[in-house]
Design a protein around this motif. Structure first.
Motif, short mmCIF file in Angstrom:
data_model
loop_
_atom_site.label_atom_id
_atom_site.label_comp_id
_atom_site.label_asym_id
_atom_site.label_seq_id
_atom_site.Cartn_x
_atom_site.Cartn_y
_atom_site.Cartn_z
N LYS A 48 32.42 27.48 -30.91
CA LYS A 48 30.87 26.75 -31.51
C LYS A 48 31.14 25.36 -31.37
N THR A 49 32.27 24.59 -31.46
CA THR A 49 32.15 23.28 -31.44
C THR A 49 32.53 22.51 -30.17
N LYS A 92 32.59 24.11 -26.36
CA LYS A 92 32.04 25.02 -25.53
C LYS A 92 32.56 24.65 -24.19
N CYS A 136 23.65 36.93 -18.32
CA CYS A 136 23.69 35.52 -18.10
C CYS A 136 24.19 34.97 -16.86
N THR A 177 24.24 26.55 -20.57
CA THR A 177 23.03 26.48 -20.90
C THR A 177 22.42 26.72 -21.86
N PRO A 178 21.77 25.80 -22.76
CA PRO A 178 21.11 26.23 -24.12
C PRO A 178 20.31 27.29 -24.31
N GLN A 179 20.88 28.03 -25.25
CA GLN A 179 20.19 29.21 -25.93
C GLN A 179 20.31 30.49 -24.89
N ALA A 218 27.67 30.76 -23.69
CA ALA A 218 28.51 30.38 -24.96
C ALA A 218 27.45 30.63 -26.16
N ASP A 219 25.99 30.28 -25.97
CA ASP A 219 25.05 30.61 -27.26
C ASP A 219 24.93 32.00 -27.32
N SER A 220 25.08 32.78 -26.19
CA SER A 220 24.90 34.23 -26.45
C SER A 220 26.08 34.82 -27.17
N ILE A 230 27.76 33.23 -29.23
CA ILE A 230 27.81 32.60 -30.86
C ILE A 230 26.74 33.38 -31.37
N ALA A 231 25.54 33.69 -31.01
CA ALA A 231 24.38 34.52 -31.48
C ALA A 231 24.75 36.16 -31.88
#
Length: 130
Positions: A45-46, A48, A101, A116-118, A122-124, A126-127
Motif C-alpha cells: 500500500k505504501t 508499490k 491487468c 497504473t492508478p485504479q 497494485a490498486d486491484s 489493494i482493493a
C-alpha cells in the motif's frame, strides 16, 4: 606446450527456491519458501514500486505468473496470517487478476500495468485483498 586457459561462465543464482524434480512438490516448496522470503517485503500500500521490484526475482522488469503467485501468497500471509490462501487458490486469483491487468497480453505484468492508478494490478490487489 602452452597452458590453455578456459573461461567458464558463472551461472546466475537460481531463481527457483526449490531443488525438487517433482513439479508439484517443487511448486509447494517454492511457495512456502517465498512466504518466508516475503517476511521482509515492502508494504504494497505504501511502496508499490519497491514491492514490484522486490518480487521481480529475475529482474526482467515484469512479474510473471509464478512471481505473482508467490508474491500474493507471501503478502497475504503477512496481512491475514495462517488463514491466508494456499498456492492453488493464489494461482486462481492471479489468473483472474492477470486477465484484467495484463493489457499487453504478454503473460506477465509490466511495471506500467502494475502501477497504473485504479486499474493497475497494485490498486486491484489493494482493493480486493486489503
Amino acid at each position: 606446450g602452452t597452458a590453455s586457459t578456459s573461461t567458464t561462465a558463472i551461472p546466475p543464482p537460481a531463481l527457483n527456491w526449490s531443488t525438487s524434480n517433482d513439479q508439484a512438490l517443487a511448486d509447494a516448496m517454492e511457495f512456502e519458501n517465498a512466504i518466508e522470503y516475503g517476511r521482509a517485503c515492502p508494504d504494497l500500500k505504501t511502496d508499490k514500486e519497491i514491492w514490484f521490484e522486490f518480487w521481480d526475482r529475475d529482474s526482467s522488469g515484469t512479474l510473471d505468473r509464478r512471481e505473482l503467485t508467490n508474491a500474493l501468497g507471501a503478502t497475504l500471509r503477512r496481512v491475514q496470517g495462517e488463514g491466508s490462501p494456499d498456492r492453488p487458490t493464489c494461482e486462481l486469483q492471479v489468473d483472474m487478476l492477470m486477465a484484467m491487468c495484463d493489457t499487453s497480453t504478454a503473460g506477465s505484468i509490466t511495471k506500467s500495468e502494475f502501477l497504473t492508478p485504479q486499474v493497475g494490478l497494485a490498486d486491484s490487489l489493494i482493493a480486493n485483498f486489503f
